[in-house]
Write a protein that holds these residues in place. Structure first.
Motif, mmCIF file in Angstrom:
data_model
loop_
_atom_site.group_PDB
_atom_site.id
_atom_site.type_symbol
_atom_site.label_atom_id
_atom_site.label_comp_id
_atom_site.label_asym_id
_atom_site.label_seq_id
_atom_site.Cartn_x
_atom_site.Cartn_y
_atom_site.Cartn_z
ATOM 1 N N ILE A 53 0.835 -1.205 0.000
ATOM 2 C CA ILE A 53 0.000 0.000 0.000
ATOM 3 C C ILE A 53 0.873 1.258 0.000
ATOM 4 C CG2 ILE A 53 -2.003 -1.047 1.157
ATOM 5 C CD1 ILE A 53 -1.178 0.650 3.649
ATOM 6 N N GLU A 54 0.270 2.320 -0.491
ATOM 7 C CA GLU A 54 0.933 3.628 -0.469
ATOM 8 C C GLU A 54 -0.129 4.635 -0.040
ATOM 9 O OE1 GLU A 54 3.507 4.383 -3.729
ATOM 10 O OE2 GLU A 54 3.131 6.535 -3.676
ATOM 11 N N THR A 55 0.148 5.384 1.004
ATOM 12 C CA THR A 55 -0.859 6.335 1.487
ATOM 13 C C THR A 55 -0.896 7.563 0.585
ATOM 14 O OG1 THR A 55 0.663 7.525 2.929
ATOM 15 C CG2 THR A 55 -0.458 5.620 3.875
ATOM 16 N N MET A 56 -2.076 8.133 0.472
ATOM 17 C CA MET A 56 -2.259 9.316 -0.388
ATOM 18 C C MET A 56 -3.443 10.113 0.125
ATOM 19 S SD MET A 56 -1.980 8.009 -4.228
ATOM 20 C CE MET A 56 -0.624 6.996 -4.713
ATOM 21 N N PRO A 57 -3.539 11.370 -0.280
ATOM 22 C CA PRO A 57 -4.770 12.101 0.046
ATOM 23 C C PRO A 57 -5.962 11.401 -0.601
ATOM 24 C CG PRO A 57 -3.064 13.601 -0.760
ATOM 25 C CD PRO A 57 -2.550 12.214 -0.982
ATOM 26 N N TYR A 58 -7.150 11.639 -0.076
ATOM 27 C CA TYR A 58 -8.374 11.033 -0.608
ATOM 28 C C TYR A 58 -8.504 11.315 -2.103
ATOM 29 C CZ TYR A 58 -13.275 9.564 -0.519
ATOM 30 O OH TYR A 58 -14.450 8.898 -0.733
ATOM 31 N N PRO A 59 -8.896 10.387 -2.926
ATOM 32 C CA PRO A 59 -9.408 9.059 -2.612
ATOM 33 C C PRO A 59 -8.338 7.955 -2.567
ATOM 34 C CG PRO A 59 -9.780 9.534 -4.919
ATOM 35 C CD PRO A 59 -9.043 10.713 -4.354
ATOM 36 N N GLY A 60 -7.113 8.298 -2.235
ATOM 37 C CA GLY A 60 -6.081 7.272 -2.076
ATOM 38 C C GLY A 60 -6.213 6.571 -0.736
ATOM 39 N N PHE A 61 -5.283 5.674 -0.465
ATOM 40 C CA PHE A 61 -5.343 4.922 0.793
ATOM 41 C C PHE A 61 -5.076 5.877 1.958
ATOM 42 C CE2 PHE A 61 -4.257 2.190 4.224
ATOM 43 C CZ PHE A 61 -4.952 1.016 3.993
ATOM 44 N N PRO A 62 -5.988 5.942 2.941
ATOM 45 C CA PRO A 62 -5.847 6.964 4.004
ATOM 46 C C PRO A 62 -4.658 6.713 4.931
ATOM 47 C CG PRO A 62 -7.837 5.623 4.338
ATOM 48 C CD PRO A 62 -7.197 5.145 3.083
ATOM 49 N N THR A 63 -3.903 7.752 5.146
ATOM 50 C CA THR A 63 -2.756 7.640 6.070
ATOM 51 C C THR A 63 -3.202 7.181 7.459
ATOM 52 O OG1 THR A 63 -1.028 8.908 7.188
ATOM 53 C CG2 THR A 63 -2.896 10.174 6.421
ATOM 54 N N ASP A 64 -4.420 7.561 7.859
ATOM 55 C CA ASP A 64 -4.884 7.183 9.203
ATOM 56 C C ASP A 64 -5.117 5.679 9.333
ATOM 57 O OD1 ASP A 64 -4.775 9.815 9.884
ATOM 58 O OD2 ASP A 64 -6.936 10.143 10.008
ATOM 59 N N LEU A 65 -5.254 4.970 8.219
ATOM 60 C CA LEU A 65 -5.444 3.512 8.314
ATOM 61 C C LEU A 65 -4.149 2.750 8.040
ATOM 62 C CD1 LEU A 65 -8.984 3.029 6.731
ATOM 63 C CD2 LEU A 65 -8.330 2.790 9.124
ATOM 64 N N GLN A 66 -3.091 3.488 7.769
ATOM 65 C CA GLN A 66 -1.807 2.816 7.495
ATOM 66 C C GLN A 66 -1.294 2.044 8.713
ATOM 67 O OE1 GLN A 66 1.834 2.702 8.687
ATOM 68 N NE2 GLN A 66 1.748 4.902 8.343
ATOM 69 N N PRO A 67 -1.288 2.633 9.938
ATOM 70 C CA PRO A 67 -0.782 1.846 11.070
ATOM 71 C C PRO A 67 -1.618 0.576 11.327
ATOM 72 C CG PRO A 67 -0.733 4.189 11.585
ATOM 73 C CD PRO A 67 -1.527 4.052 10.325
ATOM 74 N N PRO A 68 -2.974 0.669 11.391
ATOM 75 C CA PRO A 68 -3.720 -0.585 11.585
ATOM 76 C C PRO A 68 -3.472 -1.603 10.461
ATOM 77 C CG PRO A 68 -5.169 1.302 11.947
ATOM 78 C CD PRO A 68 -3.871 1.841 11.439
ATOM 79 N N LEU A 102 5.592 -10.949 1.671
ATOM 80 C CA LEU A 102 6.199 -9.668 2.046
ATOM 81 C C LEU A 102 5.317 -8.516 1.565
ATOM 82 C CD1 LEU A 102 8.954 -8.275 3.046
ATOM 83 C CD2 LEU A 102 9.512 -8.154 0.618
ATOM 84 N N GLY A 103 4.892 -7.676 2.489
ATOM 85 C CA GLY A 103 4.068 -6.519 2.123
ATOM 86 C C GLY A 103 4.871 -5.240 2.320
ATOM 87 N N THR A 104 4.697 -4.307 1.417
ATOM 88 C CA THR A 104 5.417 -3.030 1.553
ATOM 89 C C THR A 104 4.411 -1.919 1.796
ATOM 90 O OG1 THR A 104 6.933 -3.860 -0.090
ATOM 91 C CG2 THR A 104 7.134 -1.543 0.442
ATOM 92 N N ILE A 105 4.753 -1.061 2.718
ATOM 93 C CA ILE A 105 3.876 0.068 3.048
ATOM 94 C C ILE A 105 4.671 1.349 2.887
ATOM 95 C CG2 ILE A 105 2.652 1.181 4.968
ATOM 96 C CD1 ILE A 105 1.679 -1.498 5.785
ATOM 97 N N ARG A 106 4.158 2.235 2.038
ATOM 98 C CA ARG A 106 4.863 3.509 1.853
ATOM 99 C C ARG A 106 3.978 4.638 2.360
ATOM 100 N NH1 ARG A 106 8.085 6.843 -1.100
ATOM 101 N NH2 ARG A 106 6.615 7.696 -2.592
ATOM 102 N N GLU A 107 4.541 5.456 3.250
ATOM 103 C CA GLU A 107 3.781 6.577 3.822
ATOM 104 C C GLU A 107 4.210 7.848 3.101
ATOM 105 O OE1 GLU A 107 1.318 7.065 6.411
ATOM 106 O OE2 GLU A 107 1.510 9.047 5.507
ATOM 107 N N THR A 108 3.271 8.516 2.454
ATOM 108 C CA THR A 108 3.665 9.726 1.708
ATOM 109 C C THR A 108 3.047 11.002 2.280
ATOM 110 O OG1 THR A 108 1.826 9.768 0.137
ATOM 111 C CG2 THR A 108 3.665 8.327 -0.425
ATOM 112 N N VAL A 109 2.132 10.876 3.255
ATOM 113 C CA VAL A 109 1.436 12.072 3.749
ATOM 114 C C VAL A 109 2.169 12.689 4.946
ATOM 115 C CG1 VAL A 109 -0.753 13.009 4.592
ATOM 116 C CG2 VAL A 109 -0.761 11.189 2.873
ATOM 117 N N PHE A 110 2.505 11.871 5.927
ATOM 118 C CA PHE A 110 3.211 12.377 7.116
ATOM 119 C C PHE A 110 4.569 11.684 7.221
ATOM 120 C CE2 PHE A 110 -1.265 13.159 8.339
ATOM 121 C CZ PHE A 110 -1.177 14.538 8.526
ATOM 122 N N GLU A 111 5.567 12.440 7.685
ATOM 123 C CA GLU A 111 6.917 11.871 7.631
ATOM 124 C C GLU A 111 7.304 11.054 8.867
ATOM 125 O OE1 GLU A 111 7.509 16.255 8.822
ATOM 126 O OE2 GLU A 111 6.132 15.058 7.638
#
Ligand code: UD1
Length: 431
Positions: free
Chosen positions: A294-309, A320-329
């Motif tokens: 997953i890669e977080t993005m502003p709406y309608p992308g994947f919400p950063t708030d659901l990245q940790p859960p 192997l799953g990769t998670i990229r956070e692009t909204v908050f550092e």
């Protein structure tokens, strides 16, 4: 400090109702400052952030009454244009007071707002947008004082589609002279709801939910009654809970349309998500949970708030799953806790590589922010043995009745106070 103790390895079944949206309730409370007529907001969740926002507007002089989940607000008595720093610095949404106070009274004073510590979270877009409408700012001793005559509509381009800046400028523009155009505006449902509320108050707004929002200023706004939509982040969190430790969980009060990016990723991982009837979603775990990226993005992308859960869910997937956070550092603070519980996660800059199929075990871990805390709750529910999550107050900011909701599904979660708190309470009862 309170902690949550969670006994893991229970299969959760049954129904859970999602509360009203926190991130809609907060701007609606701020927007109520724009009128001197009474406002009623329905289905406001009972959360720490909402309580703090209510305290802030009370300090400003607003009448605030609560009956169950209905909030009664009366800004005809507002007589101050600032609140205590100790309140302002507890929540990020306190910055949203600026737009309405300036629009209605031409002045506001604010100190650094708080909120989750997930990155630098600058406010430049709020300042720039309001300055373009004629606001003058002066800074002294950690406070920013803002003044204006009647605000003047302008063409404002946001460098990035900030939710808060879009909301603040939109509120300010409702009473400005002329038209304001916000370009590269945030598309989030919370912005659309704020627009709906302001329109119910008599504002003239078009384009909310697209990247160009036009607001024609009016001379005054009236009172309104408005119902808050379901909290999409709470709903998404329970969908992930259901995918991770569920045996058929039905989630009520959901706008599934707001959760398309999550649904798509859950389905890609093998989870079944079915809208059993309007507003009700049944989530059935995958027989073989496949790791996804997953890669977080502003709406309608994947919400950063659901990245940790979601990263907790990936600890249980195959591969192997990769998670990229692009909204908050700085939004990977939950990783330390997950690792202490047995997760196999590598942090590389703004990305996580999660090797799944981990046997998680209970441990003593610390919630460092709201959604990071939720990630730990999820891991604890899937873990062998008991987990104690310290600093549970972070969760109280965004999850109404968390223990009750999980226990009703067959979980075992309880709250524990620290020894000092027990001692303080015991001493108080002798006083
Ligand atoms: C809101 C939500 C929060 C969510 C976030 C992104 C509320 C109360 N909180 O926060 O739960 O995680 O949207 O979906 O609604 N930025 C700037 N300059 C600014 C403002 C923002 O550079 O003036 C940057 C931020 O650093 C961040 C990005 O824009 O990288 C998004 O932030 P923003 O959309 O403003 O988030 P919030 O409104 O604070």
């Amino acid at each position: 400090m309170e902690s949550l103790v969670i006994e893991g390895n229970h299969t959760l079944r049954g129904r859970v109702r999602v509360s009203g949206s926190k991130n809609v309730s907060l701007p609606l409370i701020a927007a109520s400052l724009l009128t001197d007529e009474p406002v009623i907001i329905e289905d406001v969740p009972c959360l720490l952030d909402v309580c703090i926002m209510k305290e802030i507007v009370s300090e400003i002089g607003m009448g605030v009454g609560t009956e169950k989940h209905n909030l009664y607000l009366d800004a005809s008595t507002v007589n101050r244009f600032t609140a205590s720093h100790s309140l302002i610095n507890q929540i990020r949404a306190s910055i949203l007071l600026l737009g309405p106070l300036l629009a209605r009274f031409g002045r506001a004073k604010i100190s650094a707002p708080g909120g989750c510590s997930i990155g630098s979270r600058p406010l430049d877009l709020h300042w720039k947008g309001l300055a373009a409408m004629g606001v003058k700012f002066t800074q002294r001793n950690g406070w920013v004082e803002a003044r204006s005559n009647r605000l003047i509509g302008n063409h404002i381009y946001l460098d990035c589609p900030s939710v808060g800046a879009t909301e603040n400028i939109m509120m300010a523009a409702t009473l400005a002279k002329g038209e304001t155009i916000i370009e590269n505006a945030a598309l989030e449902p919370e912005v659309v709801e704020l627009s709906g509320f302001l329109t119910a108050m008599g504002a003239s707004i078009s384009g909310a939910g697209t990247s160009i929002i036009r607001i024609k200023g009016v001379s005054s706004l009236k009172g309104a009654r408005y119902r808050v939509i379901p909290d999409r982040i709470e709903a998404g969190t329970y969908m992930i809970v259901a995918a991770m430790v569920g045996g058929g969980v039905i989630i009520e009060n959901v706008v599934l349309d707001h959760l398309k990016p999550l649904t798509a990723k859950l389905e890609e991982a093998g989870v079944q998500v079915v809208e059993s009837k309007p507003g009700e979603v049944t989530v059935t775990p995958a027989s073989f949970l496949q790791a996804v990226d997953i890669e977080t993005m502003p709406y309608p992308g994947f919400p950063t708030d659901l990245q940790p859960p979601f990263s907790s869910l990936m600890t249980q997937a195959h591969g192997l799953g990769t998670i990229r956070e692009t909204v908050f550092e700085n939004r990977f603070r939950h990783v330390e806790g997950l690792t202490r519980m047995g997760a196999d996660i590598r942090l590389n800059g703004q990305s996580l590589s999660i090797t799944g199929n981990s046997n998680l075990w209970g441990n003593r871990v610390q919630a460092t922010d709201l959604r990071g805390g939720a990630a730990l709750v999820l891991a604890a529910l899937a873990a062998e043995g008991k987990t104690e999550i310290l600093e549970a107050h972070h969760l109280d900011r965004g999850y109404e009745d968390l223990e009750l909701k999980i226990n009703n599904l067959g979980g075992n979660v309880y709250r524990k106070r620290s020894r000092q708190e027990d001692y303080a309470q015991a001493s108080a009862s002798y006083a």
